[in-house]
Design a protein around this motif. Structure first.
Motif, mmCIF file in Angstrom:
data_model
loop_
_atom_site.group_PDB
_atom_site.id
_atom_site.type_symbol
_atom_site.label_atom_id
_atom_site.label_comp_id
_atom_site.label_asym_id
_atom_site.label_seq_id
_atom_site.Cartn_x
_atom_site.Cartn_y
_atom_site.Cartn_z
ATOM 1 N N GLY A 1 7.428 1.591 -10.143
ATOM 2 C CA GLY A 1 6.808 1.513 -11.464
ATOM 3 C C GLY A 1 5.308 1.241 -11.436
ATOM 4 N N GLU A 2 4.716 1.097 -10.259
ATOM 5 C CA GLU A 2 3.284 0.806 -10.147
ATOM 6 C C GLU A 2 2.524 2.049 -9.695
ATOM 7 O OE1 GLU A 2 2.194 -2.191 -11.044
ATOM 8 O OE2 GLU A 2 4.204 -3.042 -11.195
ATOM 9 N N LYS A 3 1.487 2.420 -10.463
ATOM 10 C CA LYS A 3 0.684 3.581 -10.066
ATOM 11 C C LYS A 3 -0.750 3.161 -9.736
ATOM 12 C CE LYS A 3 -0.259 8.314 -11.262
ATOM 13 N NZ LYS A 3 -0.102 9.412 -12.171
ATOM 14 N N GLU A 4 -1.150 2.005 -10.247
ATOM 15 C CA GLU A 4 -2.493 1.480 -10.030
ATOM 16 C C GLU A 4 -2.379 -0.025 -9.854
ATOM 17 O OE1 GLU A 4 -6.494 2.031 -12.479
ATOM 18 O OE2 GLU A 4 -4.992 3.517 -13.013
ATOM 19 N N PHE A 5 -2.944 -0.557 -8.765
ATOM 20 C CA PHE A 5 -2.790 -1.999 -8.532
ATOM 21 C C PHE A 5 -3.831 -2.512 -7.558
ATOM 22 C CE2 PHE A 5 0.110 0.516 -5.955
ATOM 23 C CZ PHE A 5 -0.252 0.141 -4.673
ATOM 24 N N GLU A 6 -3.953 -3.840 -7.516
ATOM 25 C CA GLU A 6 -4.784 -4.525 -6.538
ATOM 26 C C GLU A 6 -3.897 -5.485 -5.779
ATOM 27 O OE1 GLU A 6 -8.373 -6.624 -7.577
ATOM 28 O OE2 GLU A 6 -9.046 -4.954 -8.796
ATOM 29 N N GLY A 7 -4.231 -5.672 -4.515
ATOM 30 C CA GLY A 7 -3.448 -6.623 -3.733
ATOM 31 C C GLY A 7 -4.002 -6.727 -2.332
ATOM 32 N N THR A 8 -3.262 -7.416 -1.467
ATOM 33 C CA THR A 8 -3.692 -7.600 -0.082
ATOM 34 C C THR A 8 -3.031 -6.548 0.790
ATOM 35 O OG1 THR A 8 -3.889 -9.971 -0.470
ATOM 36 C CG2 THR A 8 -3.807 -9.257 1.828
ATOM 37 N N LEU A 9 -3.836 -5.876 1.594
ATOM 38 C CA LEU A 9 -3.307 -4.898 2.546
ATOM 39 C C LEU A 9 -2.696 -5.685 3.705
ATOM 40 C CD1 LEU A 9 -3.014 -1.941 3.418
ATOM 41 C CD2 LEU A 9 -5.318 -2.067 4.373
ATOM 42 N N VAL A 10 -1.370 -5.761 3.727
ATOM 43 C CA VAL A 10 -0.653 -6.575 4.697
ATOM 44 C C VAL A 10 -0.591 -5.875 6.055
ATOM 45 C CG1 VAL A 10 1.568 -7.683 5.231
ATOM 46 C CG2 VAL A 10 0.714 -7.659 2.880
ATOM 47 N N SER A 11 -0.316 -4.563 6.018
ATOM 48 C CA SER A 11 -0.256 -3.818 7.269
ATOM 49 C C SER A 11 -0.447 -2.333 7.001
ATOM 50 C CB SER A 11 1.082 -4.047 7.984
ATOM 51 O OG SER A 11 2.131 -3.472 7.232
ATOM 52 N N PHE A 12 -0.734 -1.594 8.077
ATOM 53 C CA PHE A 12 -0.773 -0.137 7.983
ATOM 54 C C PHE A 12 -0.285 0.416 9.305
ATOM 55 C CE2 PHE A 12 -2.311 4.137 8.338
ATOM 56 C CZ PHE A 12 -2.032 4.643 7.080
ATOM 57 N N GLU A 13 0.924 0.967 9.287
ATOM 58 C CA GLU A 13 1.454 1.616 10.484
ATOM 59 C C GLU A 13 2.422 2.710 10.079
ATOM 60 O OE1 GLU A 13 4.336 -2.015 11.866
ATOM 61 O OE2 GLU A 13 2.200 -2.126 12.312
ATOM 62 N N ASN A 14 2.606 3.681 10.964
ATOM 63 C CA ASN A 14 3.464 4.843 10.688
ATOM 64 C C ASN A 14 3.096 5.517 9.363
ATOM 65 O OD1 ASN A 14 4.871 4.165 13.050
ATOM 66 N ND2 ASN A 14 6.237 2.821 11.912
ATOM 67 N N GLU A 15 1.781 5.662 9.132
ATOM 68 C CA GLU A 15 1.250 6.320 7.928
ATOM 69 C C GLU A 15 1.714 5.668 6.629
ATOM 70 O OE1 GLU A 15 1.555 10.547 8.063
ATOM 71 O OE2 GLU A 15 0.823 10.647 10.119
ATOM 72 N N THR A 16 1.979 4.351 6.686
ATOM 73 C CA THR A 16 2.415 3.630 5.496
ATOM 74 C C THR A 16 1.629 2.325 5.359
ATOM 75 O OG1 THR A 16 4.644 4.536 5.742
ATOM 76 C CG2 THR A 16 4.419 2.616 4.317
ATOM 77 N N ALA A 17 1.091 2.140 4.157
ATOM 78 C CA ALA A 17 0.389 0.893 3.853
ATOM 79 C C ALA A 17 1.370 -0.057 3.179
ATOM 80 C CB ALA A 17 -0.776 1.175 2.912
ATOM 81 N N VAL A 18 1.350 -1.312 3.581
ATOM 82 C CA VAL A 18 2.140 -2.330 2.891
ATOM 83 C C VAL A 18 1.144 -3.218 2.159
ATOM 84 C CG1 VAL A 18 3.728 -4.284 3.120
ATOM 85 C CG2 VAL A 18 3.993 -2.264 4.593
ATOM 86 N N VAL A 19 1.290 -3.265 0.833
ATOM 87 C CA VAL A 19 0.363 -4.025 -0.001
ATOM 88 C C VAL A 19 1.140 -5.088 -0.757
ATOM 89 C CG1 VAL A 19 -1.369 -3.889 -1.826
ATOM 90 C CG2 VAL A 19 -1.045 -1.947 -0.286
ATOM 91 N N GLU A 20 0.635 -6.325 -0.677
ATOM 92 C CA GLU A 20 1.270 -7.409 -1.418
ATOM 93 C C GLU A 20 0.541 -7.576 -2.739
ATOM 94 O OE1 GLU A 20 3.019 -11.101 0.437
ATOM 95 O OE2 GLU A 20 1.199 -11.914 -0.503
ATOM 96 N N ILE A 21 1.274 -7.380 -3.821
ATOM 97 C CA ILE A 21 0.672 -7.536 -5.146
ATOM 98 C C ILE A 21 1.320 -8.732 -5.843
ATOM 99 C CG2 ILE A 21 0.133 -5.080 -5.368
ATOM 100 C CD1 ILE A 21 2.536 -4.829 -7.283
ATOM 101 N N ARG A 22 0.631 -9.238 -6.834
ATOM 102 C CA ARG A 22 1.140 -10.390 -7.581
ATOM 103 C C ARG A 22 1.479 -9.927 -8.996
ATOM 104 N NH1 ARG A 22 -0.391 -16.315 -7.173
ATOM 105 N NH2 ARG A 22 -0.967 -15.651 -5.125
ATOM 106 N N ILE A 23 2.706 -10.189 -9.403
ATOM 107 C CA ILE A 23 3.103 -9.872 -10.770
ATOM 108 C C ILE A 23 3.436 -11.209 -11.431
ATOM 109 C CG2 ILE A 23 4.735 -8.639 -12.224
ATOM 110 C CD1 ILE A 23 5.076 -6.695 -9.807
ATOM 111 N N LYS A 24 2.579 -11.594 -12.345
ATOM 112 C CA LYS A 24 2.619 -12.925 -12.970
ATOM 113 C C LYS A 24 2.638 -13.998 -11.885
ATOM 114 C CE LYS A 24 4.331 -11.516 -17.440
ATOM 115 N NZ LYS A 24 4.922 -10.200 -17.445
ATOM 116 N N THR A 25 3.800 -14.653 -11.660
ATOM 117 C CA THR A 25 3.817 -15.737 -10.675
ATOM 118 C C THR A 25 4.468 -15.344 -9.358
ATOM 119 O OG1 THR A 25 5.883 -16.536 -11.605
ATOM 120 C CG2 THR A 25 3.846 -17.572 -12.416
ATOM 121 N N ARG A 26 5.091 -14.158 -9.310
ATOM 122 C CA ARG A 26 5.749 -13.803 -8.045
ATOM 123 C C ARG A 26 4.971 -12.731 -7.279
ATOM 124 N NH1 ARG A 26 9.098 -9.433 -8.183
ATOM 125 N NH2 ARG A 26 9.054 -8.339 -10.172
ATOM 126 N N LYS A 27 5.180 -12.723 -5.968
ATOM 127 C CA LYS A 27 4.529 -11.724 -5.116
ATOM 128 C C LYS A 27 5.554 -10.662 -4.751
ATOM 129 C CE LYS A 27 1.116 -14.781 -3.078
ATOM 130 N NZ LYS A 27 0.642 -15.426 -1.855
#
Length: 157
Positions: free
Chosen positions: A111-137
């Motif tokens: 459900g997310e098309k635009e967001f900001e967050g921390t780039l946790v990792s990038f491997e196998n052509e995939t970025a893992v981004v941690e985003i915060r939605i209200k109080t949960r990550k």
């Protein structure tokens, strides 16, 4: 036309940057108002200074005059990408793991098309981004080919 100009510019500027140990981040050729701008963004670890931008501008300007790939008046601007540097290549993503990023996708993920967050990792052509939605990550796995636009984002803590 625009692609031709950027690819010729890239060929001309790359040897200059290699010689100065600088990195090519991006090239834009676009019209703003009545004027055309050829913008070359360069960087190095710790950032580039105004003097380096000036040297590259001067050397590139000479090369562009020799090759003359642009048949109209334009302004050449060589600068640093700044704090909100674009992330274009997979190498960029690998280099900026741990940084705060902004991403816009071609299609939504969870459900997310635009967001900001921390780039946790990038491997196998995939970025893992941690985003915060209200109080949960929440961690999103984003395939590289689904990223329309990404850049470093400035955070105010």
């Amino acid at each position: 036309m625009s692609n031709h100009v950027t690819s010729v510019t890239e060929k001309l500027v790359q040897p200059i940057l290699d010689e100065m140990n600088l990195e090519l981040v991006d090239i834009e050729y676009k019209k703003e108002g009545q004027d055309w701008f050829l913008r070359v963004f360069i960087d190095k670890p710790g950032g580039v200074d105004i003097e380096e931008c000036g040297i590259v501008n001067e050397k590139l300007s000479e090369k562009l005059d020799e090759e003359d790939p642009i048949d109209m008046a334009y302004f050449l601007d060589v600068s640093s990408p700044g704090a909100e540097r674009p992330l274009k290549t997979q190498k960029d993503f690998e280099k900026y793991v741990g940084e705060h990023v902004y991403m816009k996708l071609y299609e939504p993920i969870d459900g997310e098309k635009e967001f900001e967050g921390t780039l946790v990792s990038f491997e196998n052509e995939t970025a893992v981004v941690e985003i915060r939605i209200k109080t949960r990550k929440k961690q999103l796995e984003v395939p590289f080919e689904k990223i329309a636009k990404a850049n470093l984002a400035v955070t105010f803590n």
